[in-house]
Design a protein around this motif. Sequence first.
Motif, PDB file in Angstrom:
ATOM      1  N   GLY A 257       0.811  -1.216   0.000  1.00 27.52           N
ATOM      2  CA  GLY A 257       0.000   0.000   0.000  1.00 27.52           C
ATOM      3  C   GLY A 257       0.842   1.263   0.000  1.00 27.52           C
ATOM      4  O   GLY A 257       0.538   2.229  -0.703  1.00 27.52           O
ATOM      5  N   SER A 258       1.937   1.257   0.782  1.00 21.73           N
ATOM      6  CA  SER A 258       2.817   2.427   0.855  1.00 21.73           C
ATOM      7  C   SER A 258       3.482   2.709  -0.484  1.00 21.73           C
ATOM      8  O   SER A 258       3.545   3.855  -0.940  1.00 21.73           O
ATOM      9  N   LEU A 259       3.979   1.651  -1.123  1.00 23.64           N
ATOM     10  CA  LEU A 259       4.668   1.828  -2.401  1.00 23.64           C
ATOM     11  C   LEU A 259       3.692   2.159  -3.522  1.00 23.64           C
ATOM     12  O   LEU A 259       4.058   2.806  -4.507  1.00 23.64           O
ATOM     13  N   ALA A 260       2.436   1.724  -3.391  1.00 23.13           N
ATOM     14  CA  ALA A 260       1.434   2.009  -4.424  1.00 23.13           C
ATOM     15  C   ALA A 260       0.825   3.395  -4.282  1.00 23.13           C
ATOM     16  O   ALA A 260       0.210   3.901  -5.233  1.00 23.13           O
ATOM     17  N   THR A 261       0.988   4.016  -3.115  1.00 23.62           N
ATOM     18  CA  THR A 261       0.317   5.287  -2.834  1.00 23.62           C
ATOM     19  C   THR A 261       0.563   6.370  -3.881  1.00 23.62           C
ATOM     20  O   THR A 261      -0.397   7.042  -4.299  1.00 23.62           O
ATOM     21  N   PRO A 262       1.804   6.608  -4.356  1.00 24.27           N
ATOM     22  CA  PRO A 262       1.999   7.661  -5.348  1.00 24.27           C
ATOM     23  C   PRO A 262       1.192   7.456  -6.627  1.00 24.27           C
ATOM     24  O   PRO A 262       0.891   8.419  -7.332  1.00 24.27           O
ATOM     25  N   TYR A 263       0.833   6.196  -6.923  1.00 28.35           N
ATOM     26  CA  TYR A 263       0.041   5.904  -8.120  1.00 28.35           C
ATOM     27  C   TYR A 263      -1.459   5.965  -7.844  1.00 28.35           C
ATOM     28  O   TYR A 263      -2.262   6.143  -8.757  1.00 28.35           O
ATOM     29  N   LEU A 264      -1.821   5.818  -6.569  1.00 31.46           N
ATOM     30  CA  LEU A 264      -3.237   5.832  -6.185  1.00 31.46           C
ATOM     31  C   LEU A 264      -3.724   7.229  -5.809  1.00 31.46           C
ATOM     32  O   LEU A 264      -4.870   7.590  -6.088  1.00 31.46           O
ATOM     33  N   ILE A 265      -2.840   7.992  -5.149  1.00 36.42           N
ATOM     34  CA  ILE A 265      -3.240   9.301  -4.614  1.00 36.42           C
ATOM     35  C   ILE A 265      -2.186  10.338  -4.996  1.00 36.42           C
ATOM     36  O   ILE A 265      -1.093  10.338  -4.418  1.00 36.42           O
ATOM     37  N   PRO A 266      -2.475  11.236  -5.939  1.00 36.11           N
ATOM     38  CA  PRO A 266      -1.515  12.304  -6.261  1.00 36.11           C
ATOM     39  C   PRO A 266      -1.269  13.180  -5.041  1.00 36.11           C
ATOM     40  O   PRO A 266      -2.131  13.317  -4.161  1.00 36.11           O
ATOM     41  N   ALA A 267      -0.081  13.792  -4.985  1.00 28.95           N
ATOM     42  CA  ALA A 267       0.297  14.581  -3.817  1.00 28.95           C
ATOM     43  C   ALA A 267      -0.712  15.678  -3.512  1.00 28.95           C
ATOM     44  O   ALA A 267      -1.012  15.954  -2.345  1.00 28.95           O
ATOM     45  N   HIS A 268      -1.284  16.320  -4.559  1.00 22.09           N
ATOM     46  CA  HIS A 268      -2.201  17.433  -4.318  1.00 22.09           C
ATOM     47  C   HIS A 268      -3.617  16.963  -3.980  1.00 22.09           C
ATOM     48  O   HIS A 268      -4.497  17.782  -3.710  1.00 22.09           O
ATOM     49  N   LYS A 269      -3.828  15.628  -3.983  1.00 20.75           N
ATOM     50  CA  LYS A 269      -5.131  15.091  -3.599  1.00 20.75           C
ATOM     51  C   LYS A 269      -4.991  14.168  -2.387  1.00 20.75           C
ATOM     52  O   LYS A 269      -5.677  13.161  -2.261  1.00 20.75           O
ATOM     53  N   TYR A 270      -4.106  14.552  -1.476  1.00 26.32           N
ATOM     54  CA  TYR A 270      -3.826  13.768  -0.272  1.00 26.32           C
ATOM     55  C   TYR A 270      -5.074  13.457   0.543  1.00 26.32           C
ATOM     56  O   TYR A 270      -5.155  12.447   1.235  1.00 26.32           O
ATOM     57  N   TYR A 271      -6.068  14.357   0.476  1.00 30.07           N
ATOM     58  CA  TYR A 271      -7.288  14.208   1.277  1.00 30.07           C
ATOM     59  C   TYR A 271      -8.058  12.939   0.929  1.00 30.07           C
ATOM     60  O   TYR A 271      -8.869  12.455   1.728  1.00 30.07           O
ATOM     61  N   ARG A 272      -7.811  12.377  -0.257  1.00 35.01           N
ATOM     62  CA  ARG A 272      -8.513  11.148  -0.647  1.00 35.01           C
ATOM     63  C   ARG A 272      -8.083   9.944   0.192  1.00 35.01           C
ATOM     64  O   ARG A 272      -8.750   8.903   0.165  1.00 35.01           O
ATOM     65  N   SER A 273      -6.997  10.081   0.921  1.00 33.55           N
ATOM     66  CA  SER A 273      -6.486   8.952   1.697  1.00 33.55           C
ATOM     67  C   SER A 273      -7.494   8.466   2.737  1.00 33.55           C
ATOM     68  O   SER A 273      -7.465   7.297   3.130  1.00 33.55           O
ATOM     69  N   TYR A 274      -8.402   9.340   3.168  1.00 33.07           N
ATOM     70  CA  TYR A 274      -9.355   8.923   4.202  1.00 33.07           C
ATOM     71  C   TYR A 274     -10.249   7.790   3.715  1.00 33.07           C
ATOM     72  O   TYR A 274     -10.765   6.989   4.517  1.00 33.07           O
TER      73      TYR A 274
END
Length: 399
Positions: A257-274
Amino acid sequence: MRVAPLKALYFTQFLSAFADNMIIFIVLAIMRQENYPGFYIGLVQSAFLLAYVVCAPFVGPFADRNAKSYVLLIGNIVKAAGILLLMTGISPVFSYLVVGIGAVTYSPAKYGILPELTDTKDALLRANGKIEGYTIFAILAGSVAGGMLAEYSLFWSMAVCIGLYLISMAGTLAIPRMPGNSSLRYSRALSDFISDVKLFFSNPKCRFSLVGTCSFWMSSTVLRFAFIAWIPLMFGITSLDKISMLVAVTGVGIIIGSLATPYLIPAHKYYRSYLYGLMMALIVIASIFVSNLYLIIAVLMAIGFMGGAFIVPMNTVLQDEGHRISGTGKAVAVQNFVNNTMMLLGMGIYTGATRAEVNAPVSIATVGIVLLGFVLYLHFLKKKLPSSEEPLTESTYSS
């Protein structure tokens, strides 16, 4: 982006975290050997967390005042001292408290040095994903190694821990010693820390991150011990090495999940992580209804994957905002204080529940419900964030 120093940091962090996570299974073996009551492990973990809470006001200024590679070295020295105390027969509670002091010293530098070694926000996100991935891989490998070595020999398991800390210390020599802010004064550490806490909670992005990270770490810490208690009851597995392997499956998921995060959630859309936190909470609640060993492995991995995608963007936005408004070391110190206060609260409640003979499935389901409550609060906080497309470097403060 400085590739060689980053690789040295990943190497150093991996070894240090590997040793950190061997210790808890060494303590479990000591408890079993000396017939400690079951709730004692909660006291040991609480001592570790207490170090984070008490030392938080001082380790941030220490990390920002000094070269962060030097701070990493000091943290490892203190952690190694804690293992030496354990080897000499000192109480596991006190020994693990010393390890905690080393860990809380180490942590702000580990994250605080990332903005110094990266050039862009996306590079910072990738570095966060990698260091989180290496950390969780270390948790995974260290937990398994701790379980196996503790079954074989308590002495050699502790000797391996010390050796890993020594090698990690050597690795810090390859990380540049960038000067810190020598104007910081420790005499104002407590009052400044209180001001920093207020500052970070007044910032919408930081508040969102702090709520997210504290909910993740509180849940993860309690779940780890709840699953250690639940696995023997549900599946009849009692050996520490096999239990550690099962618990470590969650770590595999977090790495992915950690390594996939940059492909799942762009830096400027961090709020989607919830949203990943929401899925994590629901899977945790559902896990207590699983009775098949192979299915629980998949469930534990899914919990980890969602957790990895949940936590990495939270860390990134806090480091970025903290670096800008007061120094990353202080930001991570505030984060550690908030996270570990909640973890200490969670472990205190779990220890009390264990003493009261509340069964593990009830504890697991309760953790899932509490996490769900935090995630719903994050959904509420999301509405108060700056524009969803706003870059990380722009920030708006609430009054």
